[in-house]
Motif scaffolding. Structure first.
Motif, PDB file in Angstrom:
ATOM      1  N   ARG A 171     -15.948 -18.980 -16.661  1.00  0.00           N
ATOM      2  CA  ARG A 171     -16.869 -17.888 -16.330  1.00  0.00           C
ATOM      3  C   ARG A 171     -16.131 -16.819 -15.529  1.00  0.00           C
ATOM      4  NH1 ARG A 171     -21.017 -20.299 -12.672  1.00  0.00           N
ATOM      5  NH2 ARG A 171     -19.593 -19.645 -11.041  1.00  0.00           N
ATOM      6  N   ILE A 176     -17.581 -12.736 -15.864  1.00  0.00           N
ATOM      7  CA  ILE A 176     -19.057 -12.681 -15.896  1.00  0.00           C
ATOM      8  C   ILE A 176     -19.585 -12.660 -14.457  1.00  0.00           C
ATOM      9  CG2 ILE A 176     -21.162 -13.907 -16.588  1.00  0.00           C
ATOM     10  CD1 ILE A 176     -19.596 -14.961 -19.011  1.00  0.00           C
ATOM     11  N   ARG A 276     -25.125 -13.560 -14.805  1.00  0.00           N
ATOM     12  CA  ARG A 276     -25.960 -12.481 -15.346  1.00  0.00           C
ATOM     13  C   ARG A 276     -26.070 -12.538 -16.857  1.00  0.00           C
ATOM     14  NH1 ARG A 276     -24.746  -6.988 -12.351  1.00  0.00           N
ATOM     15  NH2 ARG A 276     -25.356  -7.618 -10.253  1.00  0.00           N
ATOM     16  N   ARG A 277     -25.035 -13.071 -17.503  1.00  0.00           N
ATOM     17  CA  ARG A 277     -25.117 -13.269 -18.946  1.00  0.00           C
ATOM     18  C   ARG A 277     -24.545 -14.636 -19.283  1.00  0.00           C
ATOM     19  NH1 ARG A 277     -21.789  -8.502 -21.409  1.00  0.00           N
ATOM     20  NH2 ARG A 277     -22.376  -9.709 -23.222  1.00  0.00           N
ATOM     21  N   HIS A 280     -20.330 -14.161 -23.728  1.00  0.00           N
ATOM     22  CA  HIS A 280     -19.384 -13.060 -23.692  1.00  0.00           C
ATOM     23  C   HIS A 280     -18.468 -13.245 -24.899  1.00  0.00           C
ATOM     24  CE1 HIS A 280     -16.896  -9.913 -22.109  1.00  0.00           C
ATOM     25  NE2 HIS A 280     -15.841 -10.703 -22.081  1.00  0.00           N
ATOM     26  N   ALA A 329     -26.861 -14.482 -29.251  1.00  0.00           N
ATOM     27  CA  ALA A 329     -27.797 -13.573 -28.560  1.00  0.00           C
ATOM     28  C   ALA A 329     -29.148 -14.269 -28.388  1.00  0.00           C
ATOM     29  CB  ALA A 329     -27.961 -12.280 -29.359  1.00  0.00           C
ATOM     30  N   GLN A 332     -28.823 -16.755 -25.579  1.00  0.00           N
ATOM     31  CA  GLN A 332     -28.823 -16.102 -24.262  1.00  0.00           C
ATOM     32  C   GLN A 332     -30.234 -15.688 -23.841  1.00  0.00           C
ATOM     33  OE1 GLN A 332     -25.798 -13.500 -22.359  1.00  0.00           O
ATOM     34  NE2 GLN A 332     -27.017 -11.884 -23.280  1.00  0.00           N
ATOM     35  N   ARG A 333     -30.966 -15.058 -24.767  1.00  0.00           N
ATOM     36  CA  ARG A 333     -32.346 -14.620 -24.428  1.00  0.00           C
ATOM     37  C   ARG A 333     -33.178 -15.820 -24.021  1.00  0.00           C
ATOM     38  NH1 ARG A 333     -31.993 -11.554 -28.982  1.00  0.00           N
ATOM     39  NH2 ARG A 333     -33.132 -13.091 -30.220  1.00  0.00           N
ATOM     40  N   LEU A 336     -31.644 -17.759 -20.722  1.00  0.00           N
ATOM     41  CA  LEU A 336     -31.719 -16.954 -19.491  1.00  0.00           C
ATOM     42  C   LEU A 336     -33.163 -16.873 -19.037  1.00  0.00           C
ATOM     43  CD1 LEU A 336     -29.572 -13.682 -19.478  1.00  0.00           C
ATOM     44  CD2 LEU A 336     -29.496 -15.587 -17.866  1.00  0.00           C
TER      45      LEU A 336
END
Ligand SMILES: Cc1cc2nc3c(=O)[nH]c(=O)nc-3n(C[C@H](O)[C@H](O)[C@H](O)COP(=O)(O)OP(=O)(O)OC[C@H]3O[C@@H](n4cnc5c(N)ncnc54)[C@H](O)[C@@H]3O)c2cc1C
Length: 398
Positions: A171, A176, A276-277, A280, A329, A332-333, A336
């Motif tokens: 990380r 990140i 935060r994410r 990557h 993606a 992640q959505r 998170l």
């Protein structure tokens, strides 16, 4: 030195990384698991490790799918069917039965879970295990990831999963940004013998210094996790056993009576972290590498196992020659959102729970009354805590 070409490389063979390896290999992926420390095999007669966790029914299903549950010795886990949470002026109780469940969860040792999952990987023989080996360098390219290990080996992978724990090196190497919140607290842990055996209740009280949990162990003792301000923790660790028990008993009124003796005491610093994410390029964060939460709700590893199942789910239709961006993606959505909700809830409860002001006490009492009387709120809470709600990965619900 040999160079590996692999579909998915996982850095970190703690429980979350090893389970992720099992799930991805089961779905036909070529997987390499890189772990810096070869796990130590624990003889069956050793005393219970101090690193214990509450595992939800949803997480148990994920472990079962990855093969680790069948190889985990049942004598080393204790189920709990009731949960009692008390604050200054109010209390709330949940029982598995009233929610149509056989249990609310199990208490199990982290090393034994890891050992069982590694045995499952070994027996199934689908995962290339590189251990002991540490990832030293990482190069993210548009179509692949190159890794350099400290033993001189190199790897090229289509995807890299960072399951390398709270202070994730990967990380950091990916730059990140990670939010950190120092609680200025540590969790004191020990195994406690009480007047009567704990036969299956997860009990918790919000004390003036921080939350105190008594969690059942298979031998009737309770594993305690007592979050304490940094200033007090050293004093509690340094006390002789009788003085420590006096202090503990002054703060606990559990159904098991007074604490009579305890094992060694240890402490773990408490820091909340949130990357935060989680994605990557072709790097994905999972487990403690993605976030750390306060242990008061027993959710850290449960979130990591849900990450592993969610990642396996979003990658189901991904082919190694395709760009994984859309699938990642979605991961992640999903993760998170789900984990931030839980982490923020836990954080708020901790902040309110040990504040001594009448406002805090009143707010806590109100929350407990709502949780006691409002069936939809209770049901929603239990479903989410057990990993059985609609937002949980399919593996944990089915
Ligand atoms: C007091 C306390 C109580 C808790 N109670 C609960 C609970 O009741 N329920 C719950 O769900 N969770 C609980 N947790 C949280 C839980 O213990 C963690 O979330 C979980 O163990 C993290 O697992 P992991 O696999 O993500 O990370 P880790 O266990 O940290 O594994 C990371 C692995 O990566 C390896 N590694 C690191 N860097 C490298 C590298 N460069 N190359 C190769 N390998 C590397 C490490 O050797 C390690 O094996 C608790 C935590 C604490 C402190």
């Amino acid at each position: 030195m040999k160079r590996f070409d692999i579909g998915i490389a996982i850095c970190g063979g703690g429980v979350a990384g090893a389970v992720c390896a099992g799930l991805l290999a089961e779905s036909g992926r070529s997987v390499a698991l890189i772990e810096a420390r070869q796990p130590q095999w624990q003889p069956p007669e050793t005393d219970f490790d101090l690193r214990v966790v509450a595992i939800s029914p949803g997480s148990a299903r994920i472990l079962a799918s990855a093969g680790g549950l069948a190889l985990h010795n049942p004598a080393r886990r204790a189920e709990y069917r009731r949960m009692q949470v008390c604050a200054a002026t109010a209390a709330v109780e949940f029982s598995a039965q009233e929610h149509g469940l056989d249990q609310l969860g199990w208490i199990a040792e982290v090393p034994a879970l890891q050992q069982a999952q590694w045995q499952a990987l070994d027996r199934r023989g689908q995962v290339h295990i590189l251990a002991p080996a540490r990832v030293d360098s990482m190069e993210l390219r548009a179509d692949s990831v190159r890794l350099g290990l400290d033993n001189g080996q190199t790897l090229r992978a289509g995807l890299l999963v960072a399951a390398d724990g709270a202070r994730s090196r990967l990380r950091q190497m990916a730059g990140i940004i990670t939010e950190q919140w120092h609680y200025n607290q540590a969790a004191l842990v020990t195994h406690l013998t009480t007047e009567t055996a704990n036969d299956g209740i997860a009990w918790q009280r919000f004390t003036e210094h921080g939350p105190l949990a008594l969690l059942p162990l298979p031998d009737g003792r309770s594993s305690i996790v007592w979050s304490q301000p940094d200033g007090r923790i050293q004093k509690l660790l340094a006390m002789d056993e009788d003085d420590f028990l006096d202090e503990l008993n002054a703060h606990q009124d559990s159904p098991f009576g007074s604490g009579l003796s305890c094992s060694d005491r240890h402490s773990f610093p408490l820091i909340r972290r949130q990357a935060r994410r989680l994605v990557h390029q072709r790097l994905v964060l999972l487990g403690d590498a993605a976030r750390n939460v306060h242990p008061l709700a027993g959710q850290g590893l449960n979130l990591g196992l849900a990450d592993a199942a969610a990642l396996a789910e979003v990658l189901e239709s991904w082919q190694p020659n395709q760009d994984p961006a859309a699938a990642l993606a979605r991961y992640q959505r999903w993760r998170l959102g789900a984990a931030s909700l839980i982490a923020s809830g836990i954080h708020a409860i901790n902040e309110i729970g040990h504040g001594p002001s009448p406002f805090n006490t009143g707010l806590m009492g109100l929350g407990f009354r709502v949780a006691s009387r409002l069936w939809p709120a209770r049901e929603a809470f239990v479903k989410r805590a057990c990993g059985l709600d609609a937002d949980s990965p399919r593996l944990s619900r089915s």
